[in-house]
Design a protein around this motif. Structure first.
Motif, PDB file in Angstrom:
ATOM      1  N   GLU A   1       0.836  -1.207   0.000  1.00  0.00           N
ATOM      2  CA  GLU A   1       0.000   0.000   0.000  1.00  0.00           C
ATOM      3  C   GLU A   1       0.866   1.252   0.000  1.00  0.00           C
ATOM      4  OE1 GLU A   1      -3.501   2.148   2.700  1.00  0.00           O
ATOM      5  OE2 GLU A   1      -2.751   0.160   3.235  1.00  0.00           O
TER       6      GLU A   1
ATOM      7  N   GLU B   1      -7.720   3.612  -2.353  1.00  0.00           N
ATOM      8  CA  GLU B   1      -8.565   3.971  -1.224  1.00  0.00           C
ATOM      9  C   GLU B   1      -9.212   2.730  -0.635  1.00  0.00           C
ATOM     10  OE1 GLU B   1     -10.285   8.274  -2.074  1.00  0.00           O
ATOM     11  OE2 GLU B   1     -10.834   6.899  -3.692  1.00  0.00           O
ATOM     12  N   LYS B   2      -9.577   2.822   0.658  1.00  0.00           N
ATOM     13  CA  LYS B   2     -10.230   1.720   1.352  1.00  0.00           C
ATOM     14  C   LYS B   2     -11.590   2.194   1.842  1.00  0.00           C
ATOM     15  CE  LYS B   2      -8.220   0.206   5.126  1.00  0.00           C
ATOM     16  NZ  LYS B   2      -7.310  -0.540   6.035  1.00  0.00           N
ATOM     17  N   ASP B   3     -12.633   1.378   1.603  1.00  0.00           N
ATOM     18  CA  ASP B   3     -13.974   1.786   2.016  1.00  0.00           C
ATOM     19  C   ASP B   3     -14.284   1.304   3.431  1.00  0.00           C
ATOM     20  OD1 ASP B   3     -14.628  -0.903   1.863  1.00  0.00           O
ATOM     21  OD2 ASP B   3     -15.875  -0.703   0.073  1.00  0.00           O
TER      22      ASP B   3
ATOM     23  N   ASP C   1     -13.450  -2.208   4.444  1.00  0.00           N
ATOM     24  CA  ASP C   1     -12.034  -2.551   4.313  1.00  0.00           C
ATOM     25  C   ASP C   1     -11.674  -3.145   2.957  1.00  0.00           C
ATOM     26  OD1 ASP C   1     -11.351  -1.567   6.791  1.00  0.00           O
ATOM     27  OD2 ASP C   1     -11.523  -3.500   7.801  1.00  0.00           O
ATOM     28  N   ASP C   2     -12.533  -2.981   1.962  1.00  0.00           N
ATOM     29  CA  ASP C   2     -12.177  -3.354   0.594  1.00  0.00           C
ATOM     30  C   ASP C   2     -11.345  -2.233  -0.022  1.00  0.00           C
ATOM     31  OD1 ASP C   2     -13.465  -5.826   0.467  1.00  0.00           O
ATOM     32  OD2 ASP C   2     -15.384  -4.918  -0.067  1.00  0.00           O
ATOM     33  N   TYR C   3     -10.359  -2.605  -0.818  1.00  0.00           N
ATOM     34  CA  TYR C   3      -9.505  -1.619  -1.482  1.00  0.00           C
ATOM     35  C   TYR C   3     -10.011  -1.355  -2.901  1.00  0.00           C
ATOM     36  CZ  TYR C   3      -5.896  -1.755   2.144  1.00  0.00           C
ATOM     37  OH  TYR C   3      -5.211  -1.636   3.326  1.00  0.00           O
ATOM     38  N   TYR C   4      -9.939  -0.083  -3.291  1.00  0.00           N
ATOM     39  CA  TYR C   4     -10.311   0.334  -4.639  1.00  0.00           C
ATOM     40  C   TYR C   4      -9.240   1.262  -5.205  1.00  0.00           C
ATOM     41  CZ  TYR C   4     -15.069  -1.376  -3.777  1.00  0.00           C
ATOM     42  OH  TYR C   4     -16.152  -2.160  -3.511  1.00  0.00           O
TER      43      TYR C   4
ATOM     44  N   LYS D   1     -12.013  -2.585  -8.188  1.00  0.00           N
ATOM     45  CA  LYS D   1     -12.026  -3.265  -6.895  1.00  0.00           C
ATOM     46  C   LYS D   1     -10.854  -4.236  -6.854  1.00  0.00           C
ATOM     47  CE  LYS D   1     -14.806  -5.968  -3.670  1.00  0.00           C
ATOM     48  NZ  LYS D   1     -16.099  -6.628  -3.393  1.00  0.00           N
TER      49      LYS D   1
END
Length: 207
Positions: free
Chosen positions: A16, A45-47, A50-53, A159
């Protein structure tokens, strides 16, 4: 991406951090079997789940965006410092090589709606402007300018579903050769060679 075991990186925080530092990337999709690529600044970015996009935008006139929703998967590539490594820098006879850092991210890509695009652009401006003396942030730009510019771009997000990270930094060589490679890289004229030497020192905690 082929990654020998010496060079594979799996630590999420480390990857990251690398992406945040080398955020000008390349997004690759395909159209009728032929790869299409665009080089652009991207945000990781992380929503709230906690998923990364990865978010970004391309010009409306760029035909690649029309492949986004039809593509099963997109590839996003990030490149760090890289440099030629002369075999004369080794104690024993060997062959020359190339050291580098690279991260590949795979995931489903989709087009952003207008509000999501505005949020992405706001965050992008904040990342690159907030530390400046007179930052140009989203709320400082005139609505008429923003409206005109928004018509000319298409936002997207990927995603993150798979990450492959390779730091090929001579980890497979003995300590003396490793330190000499760092020394020789600092002797080179190219700034990127010096940046690569910094990266080599960092992964070995050398001063």
């Amino acid at each position: 991406m082929f990654i020998p075991k010496y060079f594979k990186v799996t630590a999420v925080e480390e990857i990251e951090d690398f992406i945040q530092q080398h955020s000008f990337g390349t997004i690759v999709t395909t159209k009728e079997g032929r790869p299409i690529a665009t080089h652009i600044p991207l945000l990781l970015e992380k929503d709230e789940t906690d998923d990364y996009y990865i978010t970004g935008h391309v010009a409306y006139g760029n035909p690649q965006w029309r492949t986004f929703e039809k593509s099963k998967e997109a590839l996003v590539m990030y490149q760090g410092p890289h440099a030629y490594i002369s075999s004369s820098w080794y104690r024993d006879e060997n062959v020359p090589t190339w050291n580098y850092q690279a991260v590949h991210v795979y995931g489903k890509v989709e087009i952003l709606d207008q509000d999501e695009l505005k949020k992405s652009l706001t965050n992008l401006l904040y990342k690159y402007e907030s530390h400046r003396k007179d930052p140009i942030l989203w709320d400082k730009l005139s609505p008429s300018l923003l409206e005109a510019e928004l018509k000319g771009i298409v936002g997207f997000r990927v995603k993150v579903q798979d990450i492959q990270a390779a730091y090929k930094l001579s980890q497979n060589h003995n300590e003396d050769d490793y330190k000499n490679i760092i020394h020789q890289l600092y002797e080179e004229k190219e700034l990127e060679s010096h940046q690569l030497a910094d990266a080599m020192k960092k992964i070995k905690n050398l001063k």
